[in-house]
Design an enzyme around this catalytic site. Structure first.
Site, mmCIF file in Angstrom:
data_model
loop_
_atom_site.group_PDB
_atom_site.id
_atom_site.type_symbol
_atom_site.label_atom_id
_atom_site.label_comp_id
_atom_site.label_asym_id
_atom_site.label_seq_id
_atom_site.Cartn_x
_atom_site.Cartn_y
_atom_site.Cartn_z
ATOM 1 N N ASP A 132 0.787 -1.233 0.000
ATOM 2 C CA ASP A 132 0.000 0.000 0.000
ATOM 3 C C ASP A 132 0.817 1.279 0.000
ATOM 4 O O ASP A 132 0.327 2.339 0.378
ATOM 5 C CB ASP A 132 -0.901 -0.006 1.227
ATOM 6 C CG ASP A 132 -0.100 -0.118 2.528
ATOM 7 O OD1 ASP A 132 1.131 0.082 2.487
ATOM 8 O OD2 ASP A 132 -0.703 -0.398 3.578
ATOM 9 N N GLU B 174 0.100 -9.061 -1.379
ATOM 10 C CA GLU B 174 -0.622 -8.513 -0.220
ATOM 11 C C GLU B 174 -1.823 -7.681 -0.695
ATOM 12 O O GLU B 174 -2.078 -6.563 -0.238
ATOM 13 C CB GLU B 174 0.295 -7.684 0.691
ATOM 14 C CG GLU B 174 -0.243 -7.572 2.119
ATOM 15 C CD GLU B 174 0.704 -6.816 3.047
ATOM 16 O OE1 GLU B 174 1.661 -7.441 3.553
ATOM 17 O OE2 GLU B 174 0.491 -5.614 3.283
ATOM 18 N N GLU C 205 -2.454 5.180 2.567
ATOM 19 C CA GLU C 205 -2.310 3.760 2.222
ATOM 20 C C GLU C 205 -3.614 3.111 1.761
ATOM 21 O O GLU C 205 -3.604 2.239 0.886
ATOM 22 C CB GLU C 205 -1.717 2.985 3.410
ATOM 23 C CG GLU C 205 -0.241 3.270 3.669
ATOM 24 C CD GLU C 205 0.011 4.559 4.437
ATOM 25 O OE1 GLU C 205 -0.964 5.226 4.861
ATOM 26 O OE2 GLU C 205 1.194 4.912 4.604
ATOM 27 N N HIS D 297 5.239 5.870 13.077
ATOM 28 C CA HIS D 297 5.661 6.677 11.928
ATOM 29 C C HIS D 297 4.527 7.187 11.056
ATOM 30 O O HIS D 297 4.769 7.987 10.151
ATOM 31 C CB HIS D 297 6.601 5.858 11.032
ATOM 32 C CG HIS D 297 5.906 4.744 10.310
ATOM 33 N ND1 HIS D 297 5.221 4.953 9.138
ATOM 34 C CD2 HIS D 297 5.754 3.447 10.602
ATOM 35 C CE1 HIS D 297 4.696 3.799 8.742
ATOM 36 N NE2 HIS D 297 4.998 2.882 9.617
ATOM 37 N N ARG E 292 1.906 8.882 8.768
ATOM 38 C CA ARG E 292 1.731 10.276 8.346
ATOM 39 C C ARG E 292 0.566 10.954 9.077
ATOM 40 O O ARG E 292 0.668 12.077 9.534
ATOM 41 C CB ARG E 292 1.425 10.302 6.844
ATOM 42 C CG ARG E 292 2.436 11.019 6.019
ATOM 43 C CD ARG E 292 2.238 10.672 4.551
ATOM 44 N NE ARG E 292 3.530 10.333 3.970
ATOM 45 C CZ ARG E 292 4.340 11.198 3.387
ATOM 46 N NH1 ARG E 292 3.984 12.461 3.271
ATOM 47 N NH2 ARG E 292 5.510 10.825 2.903
ATOM 48 N N HIS F 288 12.104 5.702 13.608
ATOM 49 C CA HIS F 288 12.017 5.920 12.156
ATOM 50 C C HIS F 288 12.885 7.119 11.766
ATOM 51 O O HIS F 288 13.061 8.039 12.552
ATOM 52 C CB HIS F 288 10.549 6.176 11.815
ATOM 53 C CG HIS F 288 10.215 6.113 10.350
ATOM 54 N ND1 HIS F 288 10.551 7.105 9.465
ATOM 55 C CD2 HIS F 288 9.562 5.182 9.615
ATOM 56 C CE1 HIS F 288 10.120 6.794 8.253
ATOM 57 N NE2 HIS F 288 9.506 5.617 8.323
HETATM 58 C C1 UD1 Z 1 6.342 5.098 4.003
HETATM 59 C C2 UD1 Z 1 4.995 4.628 3.462
HETATM 60 C C3 UD1 Z 1 4.187 3.941 4.538
HETATM 61 C C4 UD1 Z 1 4.994 2.861 5.223
HETATM 62 C C5 UD1 Z 1 6.328 3.435 5.705
HETATM 63 C C6 UD1 Z 1 7.176 2.346 6.272
HETATM 64 C C7 UD1 Z 1 3.883 5.970 1.737
HETATM 65 C C8 UD1 Z 1 3.020 7.121 1.455
HETATM 66 N N1 UD1 Z 1 4.225 5.779 3.010
HETATM 67 O O1 UD1 Z 1 6.055 6.114 4.976
HETATM 68 O O2 UD1 Z 1 3.024 3.359 3.957
HETATM 69 O O3 UD1 Z 1 4.256 2.402 6.319
HETATM 70 O O4 UD1 Z 1 7.017 4.019 4.595
HETATM 71 O O5 UD1 Z 1 8.225 2.850 7.054
HETATM 72 O O6 UD1 Z 1 4.275 5.270 0.837
HETATM 73 N N2 UD1 Z 1 13.681 8.801 5.717
HETATM 74 C C9 UD1 Z 1 15.062 8.749 5.722
HETATM 75 N N3 UD1 Z 1 15.660 7.543 5.453
HETATM 76 C C10 UD1 Z 1 14.967 6.399 5.197
HETATM 77 C C11 UD1 Z 1 13.570 6.469 5.203
HETATM 78 C C12 UD1 Z 1 12.935 7.672 5.454
HETATM 79 O O7 UD1 Z 1 15.728 9.742 5.970
HETATM 80 O O8 UD1 Z 1 15.578 5.352 4.967
HETATM 81 C C13 UD1 Z 1 13.006 10.086 6.020
HETATM 82 C C14 UD1 Z 1 13.083 11.108 4.880
HETATM 83 O O9 UD1 Z 1 13.266 12.368 5.430
HETATM 84 C C15 UD1 Z 1 11.701 11.002 4.242
HETATM 85 C C16 UD1 Z 1 10.842 10.707 5.454
HETATM 86 O O10 UD1 Z 1 11.621 9.860 6.270
HETATM 87 O O11 UD1 Z 1 11.335 12.168 3.559
HETATM 88 C C17 UD1 Z 1 9.504 10.102 5.168
HETATM 89 O O12 UD1 Z 1 9.604 8.956 4.328
HETATM 90 P P1 UD1 Z 1 8.318 8.506 3.447
HETATM 91 O O13 UD1 Z 1 8.661 7.283 2.677
HETATM 92 O O14 UD1 Z 1 7.787 9.658 2.668
HETATM 93 O O15 UD1 Z 1 7.225 8.210 4.551
HETATM 94 P P2 UD1 Z 1 7.134 7.054 5.627
HETATM 95 O O16 UD1 Z 1 6.474 7.628 6.822
HETATM 96 O O17 UD1 Z 1 8.443 6.400 5.780
HETATM 97 N N1 UDP Z 2 11.297 -3.173 11.462
HETATM 98 C C1 UDP Z 2 12.687 -3.269 11.348
HETATM 99 N N2 UDP Z 2 13.473 -2.488 12.139
HETATM 100 C C2 UDP Z 2 12.962 -1.611 13.023
HETATM 101 C C3 UDP Z 2 11.544 -1.497 13.134
HETATM 102 C C4 UDP Z 2 10.754 -2.282 12.320
HETATM 103 O O1 UDP Z 2 13.193 -4.061 10.554
HETATM 104 O O2 UDP Z 2 13.738 -0.937 13.714
HETATM 105 C C5 UDP Z 2 10.449 -4.006 10.571
HETATM 106 C C6 UDP Z 2 9.336 -4.780 11.246
HETATM 107 O O3 UDP Z 2 9.783 -6.054 11.619
HETATM 108 C C7 UDP Z 2 8.291 -4.868 10.136
HETATM 109 C C8 UDP Z 2 8.521 -3.636 9.318
HETATM 110 O O4 UDP Z 2 9.793 -3.123 9.690
HETATM 111 O O5 UDP Z 2 8.523 -5.983 9.294
HETATM 112 C C9 UDP Z 2 7.452 -2.609 9.562
HETATM 113 O O6 UDP Z 2 7.818 -1.445 8.948
HETATM 114 P P1 UDP Z 2 7.160 -0.045 9.244
HETATM 115 O O7 UDP Z 2 6.576 -0.051 10.596
HETATM 116 O O8 UDP Z 2 8.198 0.975 8.899
HETATM 117 O O9 UDP Z 2 6.038 0.054 8.114
HETATM 118 P P2 UDP Z 2 4.542 -0.508 8.004
HETATM 119 O O10 UDP Z 2 4.557 -1.967 8.255
HETATM 120 O O11 UDP Z 2 3.738 0.280 8.976
HETATM 121 O O12 UDP Z 2 4.158 -0.183 6.595
#
Ligand code: UD1
Ligand code: UDP
Length: 374
Positions: A99, A121, A135, A208, A210, A241
């Site tokens: 998603d 999924e 999502e 984390h 949004r 995160h």
């Molecule tokens: C995204 C997904 C969400 C998922 C989550 C898992 C969308 C809209 N959101 O949200 O569905 O649950 O990932 O974690 O697709 N950042 C870093 N390094 C990283 C990752 C993120 O610096 O490795 C920071 C950046 O500043 C980035 C911000 O996190 O702009 C947000 O990342 P983004 O992918 O937009 O949103 P998530 O909340 O991670």
């Molecule tokens: N996870 C990880 N390291 C962490 C926290 C979570 O590998 O420090 C894994 C967790 O086991 C799960 C996945 O990340 O499989 C969940 O990711 P996240 O919560 O970022 O996204 P969501 O599942 O909400 O989309």
């Protein structure tokens, strides 16, 4: 053997990678399948961690991540970048997961170029467009243009059927995260952070979403701080995160307490073993709601809705919303009432037998290998 099908696997965030890497490994066992892996790079460090754990080198990485990326930025960068990769590779199918905005935009790029999309999924729903946001939109949209649906549970399949999808294109496979868990959890695992928490009730926190950034997250973190202050036998580990907006709020409530450790995101192998050893989990994550029931760990889900009702039905998950009082009360109950804790801490895995990847690959083989034989 002659290659008969080319599969382009696309993902870009941590949770997609954790659930798609086992599938990539399974696809690569089949020499009649040419597997091409493309990362969008929606995440960077958190994605690279997973790729190293599973030892997968991608064929492409669009590397789109920006520090404060908006949904439109992600969508347009993925859409444009993926079109180039798709036109160069001309795969028989593009597989996307779940998603995220990566899944939506990569799937859309395939659809615009008349390449079939397979959704891993598929069929999860809350039917509330703003929860989780965006999502719920992403997963419904991907299911509109997909041609093959890999549903983790019968419940997910039922949603797809109710929406009029062709029953012959829906396959219940279990969730590939159970395949991943089988390779990571080890009861002899140890770590300095776990040693620190030894003798305490270890609570693992992640957050984390949004839609929670802002007031809901302030309430969540404030509740956690109060729980720790009022229960001297509790220690918290929060692998935080990378999103700076999340870090800013978390540090306000959690940085000056010696029984709370905020640490960098853990490698998935470490994280799975941390939750295997914890007392309970407080999270707004999606994927953790699938992992914890398999390990028998109570989860308070800090959200108002869930697209993963299976764990709630199994009794391991409880939806507690984002109000400070409710989170505090529910957590205290699990910390102080052994009966309430026992009721939620039974292992139950509604997500399959850990062979989801094999099932998905078999569907692809049956679907594509018979072409040209008629
Ligand atoms: C995204 C997904 C969400 C998922 C989550 C898992 C969308 C809209 N959101 O949200 O569905 O649950 O990932 O974690 O697709 N950042 C870093 N390094 C990283 C990752 C993120 O610096 O490795 C920071 C950046 O500043 C980035 C911000 O996190 O702009 C947000 O990342 P983004 O992918 O937009 O949103 P998530 O909340 O991670
Ligand atoms: N996870 C990880 N390291 C962490 C926290 C979570 O590998 O420090 C894994 C967790 O086991 C799960 C996945 O990340 O499989 C969940 O990711 P996240 O919560 O970022 O996204 P969501 O599942 O909400 O989309």
């Amino acid at each position: 053997m002659v290659i008969k099908v080319k599969v382009l696997v696309v993902f870009g965030t941590r949770p997609e990678a954790i659930k798609m890497c086992p599938l990539v490994i399974e696809l690569k066992k089949h020499e009649e399948i040419k597997t091409v892996v493309c990362l969008t790079g929606q995440h960077r460090e958190m994605l690279n961690q997973v790729m190293s754990t599973f030892h997968i080198t991608p064929d492409y990485n669009l590397d789109i991540m920006k520090k404060q990326q908006t949904l439109s930025m992600i969508t347009s960068a993925v859409l444009q970048g993926m079109e180039e990769v798709i036109l160069k590779e001309m795969p028989d199918i593009v597989l996307v997961h779940g998603d995220t905005t990566t899944s939506f935009a990569a799937g859309l790029a395939a659809f615009y170029n008349r390449i079939p999309v397979g959704h891993v999924e598929a069929g999860l729903r809350t039917y509330k467009m703003d929860s989780p946001f965006p999502e719920e939109f992403n997963r419904q949209a991907v299911d509109v243009f997909s041609e093959l649906y890999f549903a983790p549970t019968e419940n997910a399949k039922a949603h797809l059927l109710a929406e009029g999808k062709n029953a012959e294109k829906i396959f219940v496979t279990g969730n590939t995260v159970i395949d991943a868990l089988k390779t990571t959890v080890d009861n002899t695992y140890d770590n300095e952070n776990l040693a620190w928490a030894n003798g305490s009730k270890l609570v693992i926190v992640t957050a984390h979403r949004r839609e929670n950034i802002g007031l809901p997250m302030e309430e969540m973190f404030s509740a956690i701080r109060k729980i720790v202050d009022d229960n001297k036998d509790v220690k918290v580990i929060y692998p935080i995160h990378k999103n700076p907006a999340v870090r800013e709020i978390a540090s306000k409530y959690m940085s000056d307490c010696d029984r709370i450790r905020m640490i960098e995101p853990l490698d998935v192998l470490d994280f799975h073993n941390f939750i295997n050893r914890c007392y309970m989990i407080l999270t707004d994550s999606g994927g953790i709601q699938e992992e914890a029931p398999a390990l028998g760990k109570p989860v308070l889900v800090m959200r108002d809705t869930t697209e993963r009702p299976e764990g709630v039905e199994a009794g391991t998950l409880k939806l507690v919303g984002t109000s400070e009082k409710r989170i505090y009360d529910e957590a205290n109950k699990l910390l102080r009432e052994p009966e309430a804790y026992m009721k939620m801490s039974h292992a139950n895995n509604p997500y399959g037998d850990g062979h989801a990847c094999e099932k998905i690959v078999n569907v692809l083989i049956n679907h594509f290998m018979t072409r040209g034989e008629n």
